[in-house]
Design a protein around this motif. Sequence first.
Motif, PDB file in Angstrom:
ATOM      1  N   GLN A 412      58.374  46.731  41.736  1.00  0.00           N
ATOM      2  CA  GLN A 412      56.999  47.161  41.470  1.00  0.00           C
ATOM      3  C   GLN A 412      56.561  46.745  40.073  1.00  0.00           C
ATOM      4  OE1 GLN A 412      59.357  49.064  42.780  1.00  0.00           O
ATOM      5  NE2 GLN A 412      58.574  50.206  44.559  1.00  0.00           N
ATOM      6  N   ALA A 413      57.443  46.905  39.087  1.00  0.00           N
ATOM      7  CA  ALA A 413      57.096  46.552  37.721  1.00  0.00           C
ATOM      8  C   ALA A 413      56.904  45.046  37.580  1.00  0.00           C
ATOM      9  CB  ALA A 413      58.178  47.039  36.764  1.00  0.00           C
ATOM     10  N   GLY A 414      57.783  44.260  38.226  1.00  0.00           N
ATOM     11  CA  GLY A 414      57.648  42.814  38.148  1.00  0.00           C
ATOM     12  C   GLY A 414      56.371  42.312  38.793  1.00  0.00           C
ATOM     13  N   PHE A 415      55.994  42.885  39.931  1.00  0.00           N
ATOM     14  CA  PHE A 415      54.781  42.451  40.612  1.00  0.00           C
ATOM     15  C   PHE A 415      53.531  42.916  39.880  1.00  0.00           C
ATOM     16  CE2 PHE A 415      51.362  43.564  43.596  1.00  0.00           C
ATOM     17  CZ  PHE A 415      51.029  42.303  44.034  1.00  0.00           C
ATOM     18  N   ARG A 416      53.596  44.088  39.271  1.00  0.00           N
ATOM     19  CA  ARG A 416      52.431  44.645  38.605  1.00  0.00           C
ATOM     20  C   ARG A 416      51.866  43.676  37.561  1.00  0.00           C
ATOM     21  NH1 ARG A 416      54.737  48.831  36.441  1.00  0.00           N
ATOM     22  NH2 ARG A 416      54.716  49.986  38.412  1.00  0.00           N
ATOM     23  N   ALA A 417      52.736  42.935  36.912  1.00  0.00           N
ATOM     24  CA  ALA A 417      52.283  42.032  35.859  1.00  0.00           C
ATOM     25  C   ALA A 417      51.435  40.895  36.394  1.00  0.00           C
ATOM     26  CB  ALA A 417      53.491  41.469  35.105  1.00  0.00           C
ATOM     27  N   VAL A 418      51.675  40.478  37.646  1.00  0.00           N
ATOM     28  CA  VAL A 418      50.993  39.300  38.175  1.00  0.00           C
ATOM     29  C   VAL A 418      50.010  39.657  39.290  1.00  0.00           C
ATOM     30  CG1 VAL A 418      52.879  37.749  37.572  1.00  0.00           C
ATOM     31  CG2 VAL A 418      52.888  38.882  39.794  1.00  0.00           C
ATOM     32  N   SER A 419      49.793  40.937  39.546  1.00  0.00           N
ATOM     33  CA  SER A 419      48.922  41.330  40.651  1.00  0.00           C
ATOM     34  C   SER A 419      47.485  40.875  40.428  1.00  0.00           C
ATOM     35  CB  SER A 419      48.972  42.847  40.840  1.00  0.00           C
ATOM     36  OG  SER A 419      48.637  43.520  39.629  1.00  0.00           O
ATOM     37  N   GLY A 420      46.990  40.987  39.197  1.00  0.00           N
ATOM     38  CA  GLY A 420      45.634  40.530  38.913  1.00  0.00           C
ATOM     39  C   GLY A 420      45.478  39.040  39.134  1.00  0.00           C
ATOM     40  N   LEU A 421      46.490  38.268  38.715  1.00  0.00           N
ATOM     41  CA  LEU A 421      46.441  36.824  38.916  1.00  0.00           C
ATOM     42  C   LEU A 421      46.467  36.484  40.405  1.00  0.00           C
ATOM     43  CD1 LEU A 421      46.449  34.070  37.475  1.00  0.00           C
ATOM     44  CD2 LEU A 421      48.943  34.102  37.639  1.00  0.00           C
ATOM     45  N   MET A 422      47.205  37.251  41.190  1.00  0.00           N
ATOM     46  CA  MET A 422      47.262  36.997  42.621  1.00  0.00           C
ATOM     47  C   MET A 422      45.882  37.132  43.259  1.00  0.00           C
ATOM     48  SD  MET A 422      49.333  39.027  45.615  1.00  0.00           S
ATOM     49  CE  MET A 422      48.223  40.421  45.442  1.00  0.00           C
ATOM     50  N   LEU A 423      45.148  38.189  42.912  1.00  0.00           N
ATOM     51  CA  LEU A 423      43.813  38.363  43.475  1.00  0.00           C
ATOM     52  C   LEU A 423      42.874  37.257  43.008  1.00  0.00           C
ATOM     53  CD1 LEU A 423      43.263  42.225  43.262  1.00  0.00           C
ATOM     54  CD2 LEU A 423      43.804  40.841  45.259  1.00  0.00           C
ATOM     55  N   ALA A 424      43.010  36.854  41.742  1.00  0.00           N
ATOM     56  CA  ALA A 424      42.159  35.777  41.242  1.00  0.00           C
ATOM     57  C   ALA A 424      42.406  34.478  42.005  1.00  0.00           C
ATOM     58  CB  ALA A 424      42.402  35.573  39.746  1.00  0.00           C
ATOM     59  N   LEU A 425      43.669  34.152  42.249  1.00  0.00           N
ATOM     60  CA  LEU A 425      43.992  32.929  42.984  1.00  0.00           C
ATOM     61  C   LEU A 425      43.558  33.029  44.443  1.00  0.00           C
ATOM     62  CD1 LEU A 425      47.534  32.130  41.533  1.00  0.00           C
ATOM     63  CD2 LEU A 425      45.395  30.921  41.092  1.00  0.00           C
ATOM     64  N   PHE A 426      43.649  34.211  45.027  1.00  0.00           N
ATOM     65  CA  PHE A 426      43.195  34.398  46.412  1.00  0.00           C
ATOM     66  C   PHE A 426      41.690  34.130  46.515  1.00  0.00           C
ATOM     67  CE2 PHE A 426      41.132  37.197  49.483  1.00  0.00           C
ATOM     68  CZ  PHE A 426      41.747  36.811  50.659  1.00  0.00           C
ATOM     69  N   VAL A 427      40.920  34.740  45.616  1.00  0.00           N
ATOM     70  CA  VAL A 427      39.467  34.544  45.636  1.00  0.00           C
ATOM     71  C   VAL A 427      39.121  33.085  45.379  1.00  0.00           C
ATOM     72  CG1 VAL A 427      37.308  35.145  44.476  1.00  0.00           C
ATOM     73  CG2 VAL A 427      38.988  36.925  44.973  1.00  0.00           C
ATOM     74  N   THR A 428      39.828  32.456  44.435  1.00  0.00           N
ATOM     75  CA  THR A 428      39.584  31.051  44.130  1.00  0.00           C
ATOM     76  C   THR A 428      39.833  30.170  45.347  1.00  0.00           C
ATOM     77  OG1 THR A 428      40.219  31.408  41.820  1.00  0.00           O
ATOM     78  CG2 THR A 428      40.230  29.153  42.620  1.00  0.00           C
ATOM     79  N   ALA A 429      40.962  30.378  46.033  1.00  0.00           N
ATOM     80  CA  ALA A 429      41.296  29.565  47.198  1.00  0.00           C
ATOM     81  C   ALA A 429      40.289  29.772  48.327  1.00  0.00           C
ATOM     82  CB  ALA A 429      42.709  29.901  47.679  1.00  0.00           C
ATOM     83  N   ALA A 430      39.934  31.026  48.610  1.00  0.00           N
ATOM     84  CA  ALA A 430      39.001  31.311  49.701  1.00  0.00           C
ATOM     85  C   ALA A 430      37.620  30.730  49.407  1.00  0.00           C
ATOM     86  CB  ALA A 430      38.908  32.815  49.934  1.00  0.00           C
ATOM     87  N   ALA A 431      37.111  30.942  48.192  1.00  0.00           N
ATOM     88  CA  ALA A 431      35.778  30.441  47.843  1.00  0.00           C
ATOM     89  C   ALA A 431      35.740  28.923  47.862  1.00  0.00           C
ATOM     90  CB  ALA A 431      35.366  30.976  46.466  1.00  0.00           C
TER      91      ALA A 431
END
Length: 734
Positions: A412-431
């Motif tokens: 959980q701690a390891g993922f928490r650091a990159v969770s915001g980047l994951m959503l940003a990349l998801f939105v970027t790819a979809a758009a």
Amino acid sequence: MIRLGIRLALAGGREAVVRLAIIMVAVAIGTGLLLCTVAGVNAAQTQNERYAWLNTGVVRTDVVGSADPTWWLLRGDYFHGDRIARVDVAATGPHEPVPPGLPRLPGPGEYFASPALARELRSTPLGELADRFPGRLIGTVGAAGLPGPEALVVVAGDTPDHLSRMPDVHQVTRIETLDPSGCSGCRVGTDNDGMVLLLSVVAVALIFPLLMFIGTATRLSAARREQRFAAMRLIGATPPQISLIATVEATLATAAGLIAGFGVFFALRPGMATITFTETAFFTGDLSLGLRDVLAVAIGVPVAAAVAARVALRRVQISPLGVTRRVTPKPPRVWRLTLAVLGVAELAYFVGRRPATTNGQTIAYLSGIFAVMIGMVVAGPWLTMVGARLLAGRARRPAALIAGRRLADNPQAGFRAVSGLMLALFVTAAASGIITTLVDNRGTPVERGSAANVALVQNFWPGTDETVAPPPVLSGVDGTLVVRRNPLFPVDTNSDIGPGLIACSELASRPLFGRCPAGAQVVEVSQDLQGQHDGGSIAPVTVWQASALTLAEVAEQPILSVVVQTDGSAAAVERSRTTLENAYPGRQLPATNGEFQGDFGKQLVQWQQLANVVILASLPIAGCSLAVAVAGGLTERKRPFSMLRLTGARLATLRQVVALESVVPLLLVAALATGMGFLTAHLFLRAQLDYSLHSPGPTYYLLVIGGLAASLGIIASTLPLLRRITGPETARNE
């Protein structure tokens, strides 16, 4: 307890001030962007209300005005690829209805123009623009009658006798005030409901990373604060009191960030007004906020930040001795994949089953997309654990083994650091996937020199008995072709008019528009001579289909369209357009197919600008969240790392551990987010438009690579902290 929470928040020295400052900045950015989104919705609504009067006469209502009947003709014109809204009017009495922004209706030989069009009139040769409008310019249209500052609008006066004989003219006694969003027959304006939906998606795409940023910033120095809270529990504090104190710390910074967020909004507003989210840019004043908007943001943002902080610090509610007896948390389970799988399944279900209504489509697609987004956040720790176990199982060096074991123990701690980047990349790819596919299917630019760019088409309304005169002689053009009506197709103003006819002797001199088959004298052609007639669609052809009619029979048919081949220059196109408009007054105004295609291309550009706003805002936010998380993680683990150094671990090995703990989740979620973004875009396109996903261009991949490189740079920038925070004195002082 609130006063105590404030004192504790401010009594932590420089560390507490830095934490509060980071939270304040995150809230300020989020509030500013959220206010911009709300103001954009309000501006779209205000702009639509200004469009309403242009639909006068088009929308048939039972409401009768009290003014004298006025002849009214709305047409669309072009100038250098930009649309001009042209209204011809002729009053029949002294009490005519007057549109907003005008002191009165123009008389015969007079016209009002918008400020942007007036500037073009002054700077353009008469034959290219001004000669289209009768008489003289007597004033400008005020802001109350303009959708935006760059809108091209003209209201031209005419005589009742002349204008009443024009096709598609109406008599009106009132100016339309119906918002185009609720108007099924409006020609001018935008679907404000669709814009609200689009901007709502933008807001959600920005708010998710920001809430995660707030939660990450709130967790700074969480271990030390937990020890402090545990001590308070030992002296009698209850779990609700501890939660309240923890929430007050975040709310304090949120209040300051909220105030700063309004400053961010007013700083961004002038630049936002220039972005054409709709058909034209906004007036800056239209990007306004109502009292309800301000109250909703002023209450909602602190509440959201407090909830995010409370969730981030939920561990402070453990028992008083829990801090000293902490054990490895339970590993995440595979059920975390459920929500993401359900979101994908929902989008896949609607492929071939698109809901019939706009509201149905909105619910179907948004719920699926948001389920995928939230599901990825929920599934992230499990995926991180799987990646960490693979890393540990294949480790050949101590650093990889330590990093893999630590990640597997607390994914959980390891993922928490990159969770915001994951959503940003998801939105970027979809758009990027959706926009690229739309451009490839419907907005591909026409080639320079093609018929779509150089051919100006003057169409005529079917079903009129009025004889159309032969085309005038046009100077500076390569040739003029006349397409005649096909008598084999019935004339009906409400139906497709079928293919036209042209003599092969005419077509032979203009190879740009195709050719006749061998032996043919007459061929069936599309009305614009630029594609084969097939249910209204246009496809490139080289050979037209022969017709059984003779040359004499074709010559007796009325004119269907006039096609002028220019040299493709803007001056030649505009001169020819002006000549045709004056030769055929009151008719459908001439345009090139490239201009028609350009209308949709501009809409794609507007959507791309929205996508760019999301990308350019979300990636930096995600980068900040990553930097805060990595730095905070180092601070929390300085004692274990200092003990490792005392036992002989090299500083280089510890740096490799920190790098691997951050890089493994980073690359894992980057691949996951990009793949899920493309999959979501593909399912949406298949369901809504029956398109297959097209891969974005090099710009997208360079943007993603640049974002990942910046993220790796952020991680690398925190590594020098290890030397300072892992010295022997740290282990001794702790």
